[in-house]
Design a protein around this motif. Structure first.
Motif, mmCIF file in Angstrom:
data_model
loop_
_atom_site.group_PDB
_atom_site.id
_atom_site.type_symbol
_atom_site.label_atom_id
_atom_site.label_comp_id
_atom_site.label_asym_id
_atom_site.label_seq_id
_atom_site.Cartn_x
_atom_site.Cartn_y
_atom_site.Cartn_z
ATOM 1 N N ARG A 288 -3.293 14.012 13.246
ATOM 2 C CA ARG A 288 -2.938 13.492 11.943
ATOM 3 C C ARG A 288 -1.888 12.404 12.128
ATOM 4 N N TYR A 289 -1.940 11.379 11.288
ATOM 5 C CA TYR A 289 -0.897 10.360 11.305
ATOM 6 C C TYR A 289 -0.678 9.859 9.876
ATOM 7 N N TYR A 290 0.464 9.231 9.676
ATOM 8 C CA TYR A 290 0.809 8.662 8.375
ATOM 9 C C TYR A 290 0.834 7.139 8.483
ATOM 10 N N THR A 291 0.365 6.468 7.447
ATOM 11 C CA THR A 291 0.353 5.007 7.401
ATOM 12 C C THR A 291 1.188 4.528 6.227
ATOM 13 N N VAL A 292 2.153 3.660 6.519
ATOM 14 C CA VAL A 292 2.963 3.006 5.495
ATOM 15 C C VAL A 292 2.402 1.599 5.326
ATOM 16 N N PHE A 293 2.129 1.192 4.090
ATOM 17 C CA PHE A 293 1.488 -0.100 3.880
ATOM 18 C C PHE A 293 1.920 -0.720 2.556
ATOM 19 N N VAL A 294 1.791 -2.049 2.492
ATOM 20 C CA VAL A 294 2.085 -2.781 1.262
ATOM 21 C C VAL A 294 0.825 -3.547 0.863
ATOM 22 N N PRO A 295 0.190 -3.203 -0.256
ATOM 23 C CA PRO A 295 -1.024 -3.906 -0.706
ATOM 24 C C PRO A 295 -0.733 -5.380 -1.001
ATOM 25 N N GLU A 296 -1.693 -6.229 -0.689
ATOM 26 C CA GLU A 296 -1.539 -7.672 -0.908
ATOM 27 C C GLU A 296 -1.825 -8.083 -2.336
ATOM 28 N N ASN A 297 -2.592 -7.258 -3.062
ATOM 29 C CA ASN A 297 -2.987 -7.601 -4.423
ATOM 30 C C ASN A 297 -3.217 -6.333 -5.238
ATOM 31 N N GLY A 298 -3.397 -6.507 -6.533
ATOM 32 C CA GLY A 298 -3.577 -5.368 -7.422
ATOM 33 C C GLY A 298 -4.825 -4.568 -7.132
ATOM 34 N N ARG A 299 -5.907 -5.259 -6.781
ATOM 35 C CA ARG A 299 -7.153 -4.538 -6.476
ATOM 36 C C ARG A 299 -6.949 -3.617 -5.291
ATOM 37 N N ALA A 300 -6.263 -4.120 -4.258
ATOM 38 C CA ALA A 300 -6.018 -3.309 -3.067
ATOM 39 C C ALA A 300 -5.132 -2.114 -3.404
ATOM 40 N N ARG A 301 -4.138 -2.342 -4.248
ATOM 41 C CA ARG A 301 -3.262 -1.235 -4.634
ATOM 42 C C ARG A 301 -4.063 -0.149 -5.349
ATOM 43 N N ASN A 302 -4.939 -0.536 -6.254
ATOM 44 C CA ASN A 302 -5.748 0.451 -6.974
ATOM 45 C C ASN A 302 -6.728 1.145 -6.052
ATOM 46 N N TRP A 303 -7.365 0.382 -5.181
ATOM 47 C CA TRP A 303 -8.395 0.944 -4.314
ATOM 48 C C TRP A 303 -7.804 1.905 -3.281
ATOM 49 N N LEU A 304 -6.656 1.553 -2.724
ATOM 50 C CA LEU A 304 -6.043 2.384 -1.691
ATOM 51 C C LEU A 304 -5.214 3.518 -2.277
ATOM 52 N N MET A 305 -5.008 3.501 -3.581
ATOM 53 C CA MET A 305 -4.269 4.570 -4.257
ATOM 54 C C MET A 305 -5.237 5.703 -4.566
ATOM 55 N N ALA A 306 -5.635 6.412 -3.529
ATOM 56 C CA ALA A 306 -6.603 7.492 -3.693
ATOM 57 C C ALA A 306 -6.246 8.634 -2.758
ATOM 58 N N GLY A 307 -6.799 9.797 -3.025
ATOM 59 C CA GLY A 307 -6.555 10.940 -2.154
ATOM 60 C C GLY A 307 -5.088 11.321 -2.131
ATOM 61 N N ASN A 308 -4.457 11.188 -0.975
ATOM 62 C CA ASN A 308 -3.064 11.612 -0.830
ATOM 63 C C ASN A 308 -2.090 10.432 -0.783
ATOM 64 N N THR A 309 -2.432 9.311 -1.379
ATOM 65 C CA THR A 309 -1.559 8.142 -1.390
ATOM 66 C C THR A 309 -0.422 8.313 -2.389
ATOM 67 N N GLY A 310 0.753 7.833 -2.002
ATOM 68 C CA GLY A 310 1.897 7.892 -2.899
ATOM 69 C C GLY A 310 2.953 6.898 -2.465
ATOM 70 N N PRO A 311 3.999 6.714 -3.257
ATOM 71 C CA PRO A 311 5.070 5.784 -2.904
ATOM 72 C C PRO A 311 5.763 6.212 -1.606
#
Length: 243
Positions: A185-208
């Motif tokens: 298991r690993y954790y990924t910290v990321f910053v979306p480039e646009n709103g679509r990416a933020r919405n799309w990647l905000m799934a499952g166990n994603t959080g701030p």
């Protein structure tokens, strides 16, 4: 696209292809349109392998240019869904989603980790950096595009040591049987480039992301997977939010 996007081959029966084909006809009302004259340089082209059939789409436009080996015809595709729906979008956005998936797959072919005397943590880090790092390489505007990606907090389930060989074979994917293997298991910290990416990647166990060692607006998710050793090196076929 004019922003540096590449050309990628797609099997329309693979992945989300069948769903894209269905939505392409059912989610839009189609009609003929007049030739608009000059159109913007940036566009998205869907073309048959032989090149004799194609559909071209433009950002923020419901116009579509159908070209065959005999003629070109202008069409209009107007979305017929609920404008309040999160998946409501123009036809360019709909096709851009499919392009994004093709681009991501094209930029991240099967990853192999090779090298001598690598620790399990090093193997996972090299693989995750290559896999998750693809989000830094995609075309701007992609639903996967990020400006920052970092993988950390790699761990391994110690409770597997308590399982029998039969239970382990049931736990691991069949393709890993007969190979040296381990779960991770690993954790990924990321910053979306646009709103679509933020919405799309905000799934499952994603959080701030709650740490202070990442740019503002960073999010975090975790992935689990199975690593196994082949003649070409260590590989992982897919990851998910759980085993």
């Amino acid at each position: 696209t004019s922003q540096g996007g590449g050309r990628y081959d797609v099997d329309p029966q693979a992945g989300n292809g069948p769903s894209r084909a269905h939505g392409f006809t059912s989610d839009y009302d189609w009609s003929y349109a007049e030739d608009p004259g000059d159109m913007p340089a940036e566009s998205l082209l869907l073309m048959s392998p032989g090149g004799d059939l194609s559909l071209r789409f433009w950002p923020e436009s419901d116009l579509v240019l159908l070209s065959t080996y005999r003629e070109s015809v202008w069409l209009r595709a107007e979305p017929n869904g609920n404008p309040e729906d999160v998946f409501y979008m123009d036809v360019f956005g709909f096709m851009r989603f499919w392009y994004d998936e093709a681009e991501l797959a094209g930029l991240s072919p099967t990853i192999r980790v090779t090298g001598r005397d690598l620790s399990r943590e090093r193997i996972v880090r090299l693989w995750a950096d290559a896999y998750e790092g693809t989000m830094l390489k995609v075309t701007p505007g992609s639903k996967y595009a990020c400006t920052y990606v970092r993988n950390d907090r790699i761990s391994f389930p110690d409770w597997l040591d308590e399982l029998t060989e039969e239970e382990l074979d049931s736990f691991y994917p069949q393709i890993t049987q007969g190979h040296e293997r381990f779960a991770f298991r690993y954790y990924t910290v990321f910053v979306p480039e646009n709103g679509r990416a933020r919405n799309w990647l905000m799934a499952g166990n994603t959080g701030p992301y709650e740490g202070e060692d990442a740019p503002e607006g960073a999010l975090e998710y975790s992935h689990c997977g199975f690593m196994y050793k082949t003649e070409d090196g260590w590989r992982c076929d897919s990851v998910g939010t759980g085993w």
